[in-house]
Structure formats: C-alpha cells, structure tokens
Design an enzyme around this catalytic site. Structure first.
Site, PDB file in Angstrom:
ATOM      1  N   CYS A 191     -35.970  28.605  42.590  1.00 45.43           N
ATOM      2  CA  CYS A 191     -37.201  28.685  42.685  1.00 45.43           C
ATOM      3  C   CYS A 191     -37.928  27.555  42.964  1.00 45.43           C
ATOM      4  CB  CYS A 191     -37.615  29.229  41.303  1.00 45.43           C
ATOM      5  SG  CYS A 191     -37.501  27.744  40.336  1.00 45.43           S
ATOM      6  N   GLU A 220     -43.903  37.490  39.001  1.00 43.60           N
ATOM      7  CA  GLU A 220     -42.228  36.602  39.338  1.00 43.60           C
ATOM      8  C   GLU A 220     -41.657  37.820  40.468  1.00 43.60           C
ATOM      9  OE1 GLU A 220     -40.906  35.101  37.831  1.00 43.60           O
ATOM     10  OE2 GLU A 220     -42.605  34.830  35.673  1.00 43.60           O
TER      11      GLU A 220
END
Length: 181
Positions: free
Chosen positions: A62, A53
């Site tokens: 994202c 992550e």
C-alpha cells in the site's frame, strides 16, 4: 432538526452515564441502554469500506509500504499471497468490530459505530487507543470527533487525497449524513 434532537439525546445519555460512573454505581445498576453490548457493523459500513479499500486478491504494498491483500487486510500478509473474493469478504466481516466495541465507552449510534469501524479498519486499533479522537469521544464531546477523524489523512507523512475523501466520508457518517461521494 433530527441531528439536533439526536445530538441532544446522546448528550443526555452521556451525562447520565457520567453520573452513574462518578457515583460508583456498579454495572448492574446502570440502565439497560448502558449494559455492555457488542455492536455489529451494518451493510452501509461494509459498502463504505469496500468503496475506499477496493479488493485486490494478490498481495501488494500500500502507499504506506505495508503488504496488503483483500479489502485492506495487513496481518501476516506475505509477498505472493493470493485470496479468493469470498475469503476477502469473510476476513472483512470477522476482524473489524472488536476494537471499537472494546474501546468506546460513550454511548454511540449505528452510524457513529460504523464510521469508527471504518476509521479503525484503515488505521488500526493501536491508533484508535492512542488517539485524541477516542479521548474526546469517550468524554462525550461528539461534535469534536469529525475534526479529529479528519486529522488522519496522511501516509508516509504526506497528505493523500484518497485518505482525505475517506476521512470526510467517515466524518459525514459519524454525523448521520450521507457518506457517498
């Protein structure tokens, strides 16, 4: 040899679990290892999630176009949000165990739990509940789970190299192998 013995152990546990449930035995009749328990993530799992992550302390979009902050946190994130690293660590630890504990009915070990938590943290609890992966796992088909994990390597319909690496790490961990690249 260890992986074979462990696989055989879980196959027998699953068979015993199926027998108890087929016979309609109540939970009080189940052996102690089937009593409801809440598994906790390991430090190895936290390391895996943090590795894939990364930690971004200001909100960003994202690759799937979702507002994200910290170690991939998406709930209620707004443009301009900012977190401290300690808040990001706290949020990572408090929000990720429940979906797996509440959805998986087959006996699993710590590595399998950790791999599933990483998968859910990245893809969400709704995807877990709707997945073929959960169905085959709960049917005791442990050997099919890694291939099911690997199917989830796309964002926006495109295969992403980073997701493919992450799914491979999760599949390796599920099988009791080293996950680190």
């Amino acid at each position: 040899c260890y992986a074979f013995v462990e696989g055989l152990y879980f196959w027998h546990l699953n068979l015993l679990y199926r027998l108890y449930t087929m016979l309609g035995c109540g939970s009080a009749m189940l052996p102690h290892f089937f009593q409801e328990k809440q598994m906790k993530i390991s430090n190895n799992e936290l390391e895996l999630i943090k590795h894939f992550e990364g930690c971004v302390l200001t909100a960003y979009k994202c690759p799937a176009g979702v507002w994200t902050i910290g170690y991939g946190h998406t709930k209620d994130v707004q443009p301009g949000d900012e977190w401290s690293e300690s808040h990001a660590d706290h949020m990572l630890e408090v929000e990720i165990e429940g979906y797996v504990n509440n959805s998986v009915t087959a006996p699993i070990n710590q590595d399998q739990f950790d791999a599933l938590v990483s998968w859910v943290y990245n893809l969400g609890g709704g995807n877990l509940k709707a997945s073929t992966m959960l169905k085959v796992l709960n049917a005791g088909q442990y050997e099919e789970v890694p291939a099911q994990m690997m199917r989830w390597n796309k964002a926006g319909g495109k295969v992403l190299e980073g997701l493919t690496r992450r799914r491979q790490a999760e599949a390796n961990l599920f099988m009791g192998k080293e996950w680190k690249e």
